[in-house]
Scaffold this active site. Structure first.
Site, PDB file in Angstrom:
ATOM      1  N   ASP A 177       1.208  -0.948  -0.103  1.00 23.87           N
ATOM      2  CA  ASP A 177       0.220   0.280   0.146  1.00 23.87           C
ATOM      3  C   ASP A 177       1.020   0.844   0.221  1.00 23.87           C
ATOM      4  O   ASP A 177       1.948   0.878   0.380  1.00 23.87           O
ATOM      5  CB  ASP A 177      -0.736  -0.069   1.362  1.00 23.87           C
ATOM      6  CG  ASP A 177      -1.545   0.849   1.100  1.00 23.87           C
ATOM      7  OD1 ASP A 177      -2.542   1.814   0.190  1.00 23.87           O
ATOM      8  OD2 ASP A 177      -1.678   1.666   2.851  1.00 23.87           O
TER       9      ASP A 177
ATOM     10  N   ASP B  99      -0.482   4.831   0.946  1.00 22.67           N
ATOM     11  CA  ASP B  99      -0.922   5.846   1.589  1.00 22.67           C
ATOM     12  C   ASP B  99      -0.452   5.696   3.311  1.00 22.67           C
ATOM     13  O   ASP B  99      -0.476   4.404   3.189  1.00 22.67           O
ATOM     14  CB  ASP B  99      -1.947   6.350   1.974  1.00 22.67           C
ATOM     15  CG  ASP B  99      -2.212   7.804   0.064  1.00 22.67           C
ATOM     16  OD1 ASP B  99      -1.605   7.550  -0.449  1.00 22.67           O
ATOM     17  OD2 ASP B  99      -3.154   8.207   0.516  1.00 22.67           O
TER      18      ASP B  99
ATOM     19  N   SER C  60      -2.710   1.483  -4.861  1.00 20.53           N
ATOM     20  CA  SER C  60      -3.054   2.813  -3.394  1.00 20.53           C
ATOM     21  C   SER C  60      -4.192   3.132  -4.009  1.00 20.53           C
ATOM     22  O   SER C  60      -5.108   3.061  -5.624  1.00 20.53           O
ATOM     23  CB  SER C  60      -2.123   4.087  -4.093  1.00 20.53           C
ATOM     24  OG  SER C  60      -2.597   5.106  -3.282  1.00 20.53           O
ATOM     25  N   GLY C  61      -5.514   3.367  -3.821  1.00 18.35           N
ATOM     26  CA  GLY C  61      -6.478   4.355  -3.153  1.00 18.35           C
ATOM     27  C   GLY C  61      -6.232   5.625  -3.825  1.00 18.35           C
ATOM     28  O   GLY C  61      -7.551   6.495  -3.894  1.00 18.35           O
TER      29      GLY C  61
ATOM     30  N   ARG D 188     -14.543  12.439  -2.158  1.00 19.54           N
ATOM     31  CA  ARG D 188     -13.499  13.300  -1.894  1.00 19.54           C
ATOM     32  C   ARG D 188     -13.181  13.961  -3.021  1.00 19.54           C
ATOM     33  O   ARG D 188     -12.867  14.949  -3.000  1.00 19.54           O
ATOM     34  CB  ARG D 188     -12.956  12.390  -1.211  1.00 19.54           C
ATOM     35  CG  ARG D 188     -12.950  12.324   0.067  1.00 19.54           C
ATOM     36  CD  ARG D 188     -12.147  11.642   0.928  1.00 19.54           C
ATOM     37  NE  ARG D 188     -11.648  10.086   0.286  1.00 19.54           N
ATOM     38  CZ  ARG D 188     -11.564   8.868   0.823  1.00 19.54           C
ATOM     39  NH1 ARG D 188     -10.047   9.574   1.682  1.00 19.54           N
ATOM     40  NH2 ARG D 188     -10.613   7.819   0.371  1.00 19.54           N
TER      41      ARG D 188
ATOM     42  N   ASP E 272      -2.065  -0.790   5.634  1.00 21.71           N
ATOM     43  CA  ASP E 272      -2.004  -0.619   7.243  1.00 21.71           C
ATOM     44  C   ASP E 272      -4.407  -0.629   7.308  1.00 21.71           C
ATOM     45  O   ASP E 272      -4.530  -0.182   8.153  1.00 21.71           O
ATOM     46  CB  ASP E 272      -1.742   1.062   7.872  1.00 21.71           C
ATOM     47  CG  ASP E 272      -2.643   2.161   6.712  1.00 21.71           C
ATOM     48  OD1 ASP E 272      -2.945   3.000   7.175  1.00 21.71           O
ATOM     49  OD2 ASP E 272      -2.516   1.823   5.830  1.00 21.71           O
TER      50      ASP E 272
END
Length: 413
Positions: A194, A196, A282-283, A239, A350
């Site tokens: 991941d 972030d 990654s998102g 967002r 995470d």
């Protein structure tokens, strides 16, 4: 019996053997000296073990007992005389045959402590014994920035040992990883991370939001997602919509603001040296992950893509959404492209949106993760150094530093 078959016969026929133990202050020549002494009696070597701790050596040699009491007595006297001349102590123990075979079910148990206390070490060892395991060997992997030790354990299945030790680790405030022993640990692997709060310290959407002046609104949407009121895709669209109209020149600013997690460069550099392939999912956004891929020499990178029209962010994303399920799909895709079986993959993350990826990988590592993620992962690391993941793969700090020194010495990063 000829010399070539002597050691084999010691095990097969359960013939008498001698365990020769030497201990004292370490200095050059002890190992050579002991075996030169034993060589006078034309014995073969069945097993050797040597450990040096803070300048003190413990050297063990298992050899067949010479035929005849007088010859064995002479061997004992000669070894003791040699040891005394070297200001060492010697102990010689009679027995039968070789070491007993290790039990079925073998695991590597890595324990990370900051610090590692005697109390927590005792508790972990007791849990291993309570689960039916035997500790065959212990050695240190690293002494800083955390203390990392590895237990070689046999006699209990990895799947049974892992939950028992996870519970104890949580109670004692240490990190424990349990992986199966075998050739696969030395095989080439694919490591997918991941981004972030894992490879980087930041949340990329928040960096963009700071430039758009909508940090509070983004935080509110994130909180709603955390409460389960929005799924990841809904929260992503909500967002990103707040970034509409932002000039695309902000992308370079965000790239410069991104802070790598301590140890990220060391982890990736070391994995690449070993022939591993490394990727990120990654998102967040390709506008950042593509830059990370180039900077860090990654093999794979995937994320969502911010749509840009006429130099402005439109508030939309394009292409396939990288969400919780998407990360697991990408792990499988990267593994297929890399030619690595899924069982040989390592995933690090995470958040809850990493869970599918962690569960799909051969080894899932929760890095400073939420409690639900720590409970679901194969291993958890709760110190702020990403390169501690190397210890879970059996790589020592000494090996990392030696490789860096060979390249002119790269600082931890």
């Amino acid at each position: 019996m000829n010399d070539a078959s002597q050691a084999t016969a010691a095990t097969a026929a359960n013939v008498p053997t001698l365990l020769v133990k030497i201990f004292g202050k370490d200095r050059p020549g002890i190992t050579a000296g002991l075996f030169e002494t034993l060589a006078r009696f034309q014995v073969n070597v069945i097993d050797i073990e040597q450990v040096v701790t803070r300048g003190r050596i413990v050297l063990c040699a298992l050899v067949p007992a010479p035929a005849g009491r007088s010859v064995e007595g002479e061997l004992r006297a000669t070894v003791h005389a040699w040891a005394e001349s070297m200001r060492l102590q010697a102990e010689i123990i009679s027995g039968i045959g070789d070491n007993r075979p290790r039990g079925e079910g073998r695991s590597h148990v890595t324990v990370l402590g900051h610090p590692l206390t005697a109390e927590s070490t005792a508790a972990i060892a007791a849990r291993i014994t309570g689960a039916g395991g035997n500790i065959d060997r212990i050695f240190r992997l690293a002494k800083y920035p955390v203390t990392a030790v590895e237990f070689a354990v046999s006699g209990v299945a990895t799947d049974l040992l892992r939950p028992a030790l996870a519970l104890e680790a949580h109670e004692r405030g240490v990190d424990v990883a349990v992986v199966s022993a075998g050739l696969h640990r030395r095989a080439q692997r694919l490591v997918v991370m991941d981004v972030d709060s894992t490879v980087i310290q930041d949340e990329v959407i928040e960096l963009f939001a700071a430039h758009a002046g909508c940090e509070n609104q983004v935080a509110e949407v994130t909180a709603a997602a955390m409460r389960g009121e929005l799924d990841f895709e809904q929260s992503l669209h909500a967002r990103v919509a707040l970034l509409e109209g932002l000039d695309d020149s902000v992308i370079d600013k965000v790239r410069q603001e991104v802070r790598l997690t301590a140890g990220a460069r060391t982890l990736i550099r070391t994995l690449k040296r070993m022939g591993y392939q490394v990727g990120v999912v990654s998102g967040g956004f390709t506008q950042v992950t593509d830059d990370l891929k180039e900077r860090l020499g990654l093999d794979f990178a995937a994320a969502n893509t911010l749509e840009i029209v006429d130099g402005k962010l439109t508030g939309r994303v394009t292409g396939e959404i990288v969400d919780r399920a998407g990360k697991a799909r990408l792990l499988r895709r990267f593994a297929a492209e890399a030619g690595v079986p899924l069982s040989q993959t390592v995933a690090i993350g995470d958040g809850a949106n990493d869970l599918d990826m962690l569960n799909a990988a051969g080894l899932g590592v929760a890095f400073n993760a939420k409690p639900v993620v720590r409970r679901a992962a194969d291993a958890a690391v709760n110190v702020p150094f990403l390169d501690t993941v190397l210890y879970l793969l059996g790589i020592t700090r000494e090996e990392v530093e030696a490789a860096d020194a060979g390249d002119g010495g790269n600082a931890r990063a």
